[in-house]
Enzyme design. Structure first.
Site, mmCIF file in Angstrom:
data_model
loop_
_atom_site.group_PDB
_atom_site.id
_atom_site.type_symbol
_atom_site.label_atom_id
_atom_site.label_comp_id
_atom_site.label_asym_id
_atom_site.label_seq_id
_atom_site.Cartn_x
_atom_site.Cartn_y
_atom_site.Cartn_z
ATOM 1 N N SER A 181 0.827 -1.205 0.000
ATOM 2 C CA SER A 181 0.000 0.000 0.000
ATOM 3 C C SER A 181 0.862 1.256 0.000
ATOM 4 O O SER A 181 2.042 1.241 0.361
ATOM 5 C CB SER A 181 -0.897 0.014 1.238
ATOM 6 O OG SER A 181 -1.574 -1.199 1.359
HETATM 7 N N1 SAH Z 1 -0.801 -4.971 4.110
HETATM 8 C C1 SAH Z 1 -0.013 -5.238 2.926
HETATM 9 C C2 SAH Z 1 -0.699 -4.897 1.620
HETATM 10 C C3 SAH Z 1 -1.841 -5.766 1.390
HETATM 11 S S1 SAH Z 1 -2.347 -6.043 -0.243
HETATM 12 C C4 SAH Z 1 1.343 -4.579 2.993
HETATM 13 O O1 SAH Z 1 1.625 -3.885 3.972
HETATM 14 O O2 SAH Z 1 2.138 -4.807 2.082
HETATM 15 C C5 SAH Z 1 -3.693 -7.126 0.200
HETATM 16 C C6 SAH Z 1 -3.283 -8.524 0.523
HETATM 17 O O3 SAH Z 1 -4.443 -9.205 0.977
HETATM 18 C C7 SAH Z 1 -2.778 -9.310 -0.700
HETATM 19 O O4 SAH Z 1 -1.497 -9.783 -0.447
HETATM 20 C C8 SAH Z 1 -3.789 -10.435 -0.841
HETATM 21 O O5 SAH Z 1 -3.223 -11.660 -1.260
HETATM 22 C C9 SAH Z 1 -4.333 -10.543 0.557
HETATM 23 N N2 SAH Z 1 -5.645 -11.197 0.671
HETATM 24 C C10 SAH Z 1 -6.708 -11.061 -0.145
HETATM 25 N N3 SAH Z 1 -7.733 -11.824 0.302
HETATM 26 C C11 SAH Z 1 -7.295 -12.437 1.443
HETATM 27 C C12 SAH Z 1 -7.886 -13.355 2.356
HETATM 28 N N4 SAH Z 1 -9.150 -13.795 2.226
HETATM 29 N N5 SAH Z 1 -7.143 -13.773 3.405
HETATM 30 C C13 SAH Z 1 -5.857 -13.342 3.567
HETATM 31 N N6 SAH Z 1 -5.248 -12.490 2.733
HETATM 32 C C14 SAH Z 1 -5.960 -12.036 1.681
#
Ligand code: SAH
Length: 221
Positions: free
Chosen positions: A69
């Site tokens: 992000s």
């Molecule tokens: N917080 C992260 C950015 C997140 S991007 C950082 O600091 O880099 C969102 C993430 O959520 C992605 O990696 C995606 O794979 C994950 N995601 C999406 N659906 C999910 C689920 N049901 N359970 C766990 N992770 C999930």
């Protein structure tokens, strides 16, 4: 022009300081959040060609087609979550691990859940290189939370759901706060702050955001 002729690049620590300074203008004003963000080198969470842009206020691609992000969004979400030093926090969507690393400096214990195993492995190696010993990362579908570790003082969801997932609402302590982007995945979503009251929940809309969708089940790769 040879490499020797290129103007010297500022050291990563100077670039990080400048990035954090710039965040104030985007509304990140909580001194504890800014101090934590200044201690976490975002460059450690971005690989390959995009690493050069780690100190800009931009979302960037990471492995598995996901994104780290934008720093101002990380700051605003962390500020809205208002984590306290004794808190046990759940993050859904580990991604690069950057947000979890910041949370780990602001609270007692961080559990972070990600559906891509490769991202969990990469994030764990950065956490251990940074000696962040109070983070536990799991490969799991975070929509169900972590029943074994619940309840949580704070829950931060970093992928967009159509509605705040029921199991996460149930795993929030009374008085606890959850911050979650809600809305359809391909449109602008709204960041919501949910507070659990003695009975029921209070919902506050914070701002428009754009996140990757919360996807059901574990990723196959
Ligand atoms: N917080 C992260 C950015 C997140 S991007 C950082 O600091 O880099 C969102 C993430 O959520 C992605 O990696 C995606 O794979 C994950 N995601 C999406 N659906 C999910 C689920 N049901 N359970 C766990 N992770 C999930």
């Amino acid at each position: 022009m040879t490499k020797k002729d290129l103007p010297p690049q500022p050291a990563p620590s100077d670039r990080l300081t400048r990035l954090i300074f710039g965040l104030r203008a985007t509304g990140v004003t909580d001194e504890r959040v800014l101090a934590a963000m200044e201690r976490v080198d975002r460059g450690a969470f971005v690989r390959g060609v995009f690493a050069a842009r780690a100190y800009e206020d931009l979302p960037l691609p990471i492995s598995c087609g996901q994104t780290i992000s934008q720093p101002s969004v990380v700051g605003l979400m962390t500020q809205a979550l208002n984590p306290q030093p004794r808190d046990k926090v759940l993050e859904v969507g580990t991604g690069s691990g950057y947000q979890a690393a910041i949370l780990s400096l602001l609270c007692r214990r961080v559990y972070t859940v990600e559906r891509h195993r490769a991202l969990v492995d990469e994030a764990r190696s950065v956490f251990s290189a940074m000696s962040l010993a109070n983070i536990t990362a799991f490969t799991a579908d975070g929509s169900f939370g972590l029943p074994d570790q619940a309840p949580f003082d704070r829950i931060l969801v970093t992928a967009a759901a159509e509605d705040p997932p029921g199991p996460l609402l149930a795993q929030l302590k009374i008085g606890g706060i959850m911050v979650v982007p809600v809305g359809q995945s391909d449109t602008v979503q709204t960041l919501i702050k949910v507070k659990r009251l003695d009975s029921g929940y209070d919902y506050e809309e914070l701002r428009p955001v754009r996140f990757v969708p919360l996807v059901a089940g574990l990723a196959s790769e």
